[in-house]
Design a protein around this motif. Structure first.
Motif, short mmCIF file in Angstrom:
data_model
loop_
_atom_site.label_atom_id
_atom_site.label_comp_id
_atom_site.label_asym_id
_atom_site.label_seq_id
_atom_site.Cartn_x
_atom_site.Cartn_y
_atom_site.Cartn_z
N ASN A 129 7.98 -0.47 9.03
CA ASN A 129 7.72 -0.45 10.35
C ASN A 129 7.13 0.55 10.72
N LEU A 130 5.57 -0.36 10.91
CA LEU A 130 4.27 0.87 10.57
C LEU A 130 4.59 1.51 11.52
N TRP A 131 5.69 1.20 12.93
CA TRP A 131 4.69 1.86 14.45
C TRP A 131 6.21 3.11 13.99
N LEU A 132 7.20 2.82 13.35
CA LEU A 132 8.23 3.01 13.65
C LEU A 132 7.97 4.68 12.53
N GLY A 133 7.25 4.46 11.18
CA GLY A 133 7.20 4.68 10.43
C GLY A 133 6.67 5.52 10.20
N MET A 134 5.46 5.46 10.57
CA MET A 134 4.43 6.90 10.82
C MET A 134 5.38 7.97 12.29
N ARG A 135 6.03 7.35 12.90
CA ARG A 135 6.08 8.86 13.33
C ARG A 135 7.83 9.47 13.07
N PHE A 136 8.45 8.35 11.66
CA PHE A 136 9.31 8.85 11.49
C PHE A 136 8.76 10.35 10.45
N ARG A 137 7.62 9.72 9.92
CA ARG A 137 7.16 10.30 8.80
C ARG A 137 6.52 12.06 9.49
N THR A 181 9.06 -3.71 21.50
CA THR A 181 9.54 -3.91 22.95
C THR A 181 10.14 -3.01 23.49
N PRO A 182 10.00 -2.57 24.39
CA PRO A 182 10.03 -1.64 25.11
C PRO A 182 11.73 -0.74 24.76
N GLU A 183 12.90 -2.57 24.48
CA GLU A 183 14.28 -1.61 24.26
C GLU A 183 14.31 -0.48 22.54
N ALA A 184 14.02 -1.65 21.92
CA ALA A 184 13.36 -0.76 20.72
C ALA A 184 12.59 0.70 20.65
#
Length: 247
Positions: free
Chosen positions: A124-132, A18-21
């Protein structure tokens, strides 16, 4: 008469938070990126990682002195202390020939990498890829743009790892970069691949030979393949079984 099914079109609207997340996720990653650029001492980086893991795992800020005298609280003390990179050892520290200066500034980040993936949000795929990708810029020798690294990718030193633009590394891959690993642009590494960069001089001995491994631009490595140290895989080469599409 059977007919060949038509290929399914690729959806343009990729899954998204979501936009907020998304705004919260991006702020967190940007904050960590700035902190790791600002602080390169192992001690300060360990504190940053400890504080972040406290909140990810325990849901509260780090603070206060644990009561280590009560046996009933020992498991909780073991957990909280193990969230601090200064209280843990990792496999690479037991290897000979490690560059202490290069490794020490990366050890807290390597622990963060491992513990993030083992936390619920590591899935969380979206977050995880950017974190890594963010963390990889502070760990790897080189981190290209547009790289996708899935959950459960295991690193050894990190500072002997170079990943080119657009490379995709799927879940559960081992990158044993003891002797150096180079992954070229747009290469794809399938799930649970093992890539080594060393071998043993003689069977039954602990004498190690460091053998850099290269995966060329656009190469494809099929799932569960093992790439031995010193291997050079050419540009566009396919190793093992690999589908004609990318995920």
């Amino acid at each position: 008469m059977a007919t060949n099914p038509k290929p399914q079109p690729v959806a343009n609207n990729q899954p998204h938070p979501t936009p907020e997340a998304e705004e919260v996720f991006r702020r967190w990653i940007r904050f960590l990126d700035e902190e790791f650029y600002r602080h390169r001492s192992p001690e300060r980086r360990a504190e940053i990682v400890r504080d972040q893991l406290y909140q990810l795992y325990l849901g509260r800020p780090h603070g206060g002195k644990p009561n280590v005298t009560l046996s009933s609280e020992l498991p909780g003390n073991v957990l909280s202390m193990s969230l601090d990179p200064e209280n843990v050892t990792v496999e690479a520290e037991y290897f000979g020939g490690i560059d202490e200066a290069e490794f020490s500034v990366r050890k807290p980040l390597l622990w963060f990498w491992k513990m993030f993936d083992r936390s619920p949000i590591g899935l969380n795929l979206w977050l995880g890829m950017r974190f890594r990708c963010m963390l990889g810029r502070h760990i790897f020798e080189h981190m290209g743009s547009g790289v996708k690294i899935h959950n459960g990718v295991d690193l050894t030193y990190g500072y002997k790892l170079s990943i080119g633009d657009g490379a995709i590394i799927h879940q559960g891959v081992l990158l044993h970069d003891r002797g150096g690993i180079t992954i070229g642009k747009n290469a794809v590494i399938g799930s649970f691949v093992r890539i080594f960069s060393h071998s043993y001089a003689n069977e039954g001995t602990d004498e190690v030979k460091l053998l850099p491994t290269t995966i060329g631009d656009g190469a494809r490595i099929g799932s569960h393949e093992i790439i031995m140290g010193g291997t050079h895989i050419g540009a566009g080469e396919v190793v093992g079984h690999y589908p004609a599409y990318k995920v």
